[in-house]
Design a protein around this motif. Sequence first.
Motif, mmCIF file in Angstrom:
data_model
loop_
_atom_site.group_PDB
_atom_site.id
_atom_site.type_symbol
_atom_site.label_atom_id
_atom_site.label_comp_id
_atom_site.label_asym_id
_atom_site.label_seq_id
_atom_site.Cartn_x
_atom_site.Cartn_y
_atom_site.Cartn_z
ATOM 1 N N LEU A 140 0.853 -1.179 0.000
ATOM 2 C CA LEU A 140 0.000 0.000 0.000
ATOM 3 C C LEU A 140 0.898 1.241 0.000
ATOM 4 N N ASP A 141 0.780 2.064 -1.008
ATOM 5 C CA ASP A 141 1.643 3.224 -1.165
ATOM 6 C C ASP A 141 1.431 4.199 -0.004
ATOM 7 N N PRO A 142 2.411 4.394 0.860
ATOM 8 C CA PRO A 142 2.211 5.269 2.029
ATOM 9 C C PRO A 142 1.970 6.721 1.642
ATOM 10 N N ALA A 143 2.457 7.131 0.467
ATOM 11 C CA ALA A 143 2.283 8.516 0.046
ATOM 12 C C ALA A 143 0.849 8.826 -0.355
ATOM 13 N N ALA A 144 0.058 7.794 -0.612
ATOM 14 C CA ALA A 144 -1.340 7.997 -1.016
ATOM 15 C C ALA A 144 -2.335 7.414 -0.024
ATOM 16 N N ALA A 145 -1.843 6.683 0.979
ATOM 17 C CA ALA A 145 -2.737 5.917 1.853
ATOM 18 C C ALA A 145 -3.443 6.759 2.904
ATOM 19 N N GLY A 146 -2.931 7.937 3.244
ATOM 20 C CA GLY A 146 -3.495 8.720 4.334
ATOM 21 C C GLY A 146 -5.004 8.909 4.275
ATOM 22 N N PRO A 147 -5.561 9.349 3.136
ATOM 23 C CA PRO A 147 -7.009 9.575 3.080
ATOM 24 C C PRO A 147 -7.853 8.329 3.317
ATOM 25 N N LEU A 148 -7.266 7.147 3.200
ATOM 26 C CA LEU A 148 -8.023 5.936 3.516
ATOM 27 C C LEU A 148 -8.386 5.882 4.995
ATOM 28 N N LEU A 149 -7.582 6.517 5.852
ATOM 29 C CA LEU A 149 -7.747 6.408 7.295
ATOM 30 C C LEU A 149 -8.968 7.161 7.812
ATOM 31 N N CYS A 150 -9.515 8.065 7.005
ATOM 32 C CA CYS A 150 -10.755 8.744 7.374
ATOM 33 C C CYS A 150 -11.780 8.570 6.255
ATOM 34 N N GLY A 151 -11.518 9.191 5.105
ATOM 35 C CA GLY A 151 -12.463 9.096 4.003
ATOM 36 C C GLY A 151 -12.679 7.670 3.534
ATOM 37 N N GLY A 152 -11.614 6.902 3.466
ATOM 38 C CA GLY A 152 -11.725 5.526 2.983
ATOM 39 C C GLY A 152 -12.582 4.658 3.883
ATOM 40 N N ILE A 153 -12.304 4.686 5.178
ATOM 41 C CA ILE A 153 -13.082 3.842 6.092
ATOM 42 C C ILE A 153 -14.519 4.342 6.200
ATOM 43 N N THR A 154 -14.741 5.637 6.014
ATOM 44 C CA THR A 154 -16.094 6.184 6.084
ATOM 45 C C THR A 154 -17.002 5.568 5.024
ATOM 46 N N VAL A 155 -16.482 5.381 3.797
ATOM 47 C CA VAL A 155 -17.320 4.798 2.744
ATOM 48 C C VAL A 155 -17.215 3.279 2.685
ATOM 49 N N PHE A 156 -16.190 2.706 3.303
ATOM 50 C CA PHE A 156 -16.040 1.250 3.340
ATOM 51 C C PHE A 156 -16.932 0.635 4.414
ATOM 52 N N SER A 157 -17.089 1.335 5.542
ATOM 53 C CA SER A 157 -17.863 0.791 6.661
ATOM 54 C C SER A 157 -19.271 0.353 6.273
ATOM 55 N N PRO A 158 -20.017 1.128 5.457
ATOM 56 C CA PRO A 158 -21.369 0.681 5.116
ATOM 57 C C PRO A 158 -21.408 -0.677 4.418
ATOM 58 N N LEU A 159 -20.377 -1.015 3.654
ATOM 59 C CA LEU A 159 -20.333 -2.334 3.006
ATOM 60 C C LEU A 159 -20.274 -3.438 4.055
ATOM 61 N N LEU A 160 -19.507 -3.191 5.128
ATOM 62 C CA LEU A 160 -19.413 -4.171 6.214
ATOM 63 C C LEU A 160 -20.680 -4.185 7.063
ATOM 64 N N LEU A 161 -21.150 -2.997 7.421
ATOM 65 C CA LEU A 161 -22.272 -2.891 8.352
ATOM 66 C C LEU A 161 -23.540 -3.540 7.809
ATOM 67 N N HIS A 162 -23.750 -3.432 6.505
ATOM 68 C CA HIS A 162 -24.994 -3.918 5.916
ATOM 69 C C HIS A 162 -24.827 -5.258 5.194
ATOM 70 N N GLY A 163 -23.689 -5.912 5.372
ATOM 71 C CA GLY A 163 -23.493 -7.239 4.789
ATOM 72 C C GLY A 163 -23.665 -7.256 3.281
#
Length: 341
Positions: A140-163
């Motif tokens: 995972l490219d560390p120079a681009a990974a930062g936004p995953l830690l907030c924006g990324g998980i924000t839109v990824f969580s609904p996929l997990l939460l709703h199965g």
Amino acid sequence: MTQIRGWAARGAKQPLELEAFEVGELGAEEVEVAVDYCGVCHSDLSVLNNEWGFSAYPVVPGHEAVGRVTAVGSHAKGLKVGQRVGVGWTADSCMHCRACLSGDQHLCRSAVPTIVGHHGGFAERVRAHWAWAIPLPDGLDPAAAGPLLCGGITVFSPLLLHGIRPTDRVGIVGIGGLGHMGIKFANAWGCEVVAFTSSESKQEEARSLGAHRVVSSKDKASIGSAAGSLDLLIVTVNAPLNWSALLQTLKPKGRMHVVGAVLEPMAIPAFSLIGAQKSVAGSPTGSPTAIATMLDFAARHQVLPAVEHFPMSRVNDALAHLEAGKARYRIVLDADFASAR
């Protein structure tokens, strides 16, 4: 005493200035991370400008920090000096309440936001509870990974939460800092993806990001063409929309999930929910385990945000670029404290 230099604002809508802060001894369960990169999120602007009413000045923004562990508290677990980690929206939680013990640490009532009453990642170093310093997977490219830690998980969580299953259809409203990552994640998840955008100029870009179909969110007839087709609709924008029309895009038992900070009350017609057993939900970021899962998935499928880079010494220019709506789609600051004065 230990000092950390960071870019801080002393009041609402004031420019950031480089300051040194006394931070005291490292806590027993804390780790300290030397920041290499830090994403710039719209939430940083909201806290800087006290739009949500709970900012605590001075504010050192930055909650998408990527770097290497430089110090480990005596009771910290699972991390070692030199390890590359990321710190997102949450820097600490109590670890003993029911939410924390249930694996929902991000819902802890005592959780400490990284940029509210805590010095964030627009700094040489940032501190966090060891559980909230998430190891970055290889690949995972560390120079681009930062936004995953907030924006990324924000839109990824609904996929997990709703199965959500790979056979499901997912709509993403808004093709911006959150929405473009939502499209990428839903596509990599295996779903058919419908993008909703108010900008005609973004329609081809939405397809290039992974959308199979694009709908105009300004046109009620265009929205109507998607009626009864979606299992999940993720709303990433922070502006009022035609909620009734959007609810009509859902299948029976479909869910509209809000992650954009819409500040005005949402008019939700009761019968739009009752008749087909639909629901409206929302969520913040995610637990440490959810963030780690998201990072593993992103590394496996090379899901990364589109980023623009600024040196951290030009942080005020970066914030102005974001506030003007010119970012495509996320900004990452490269730490350059060696040259900063």
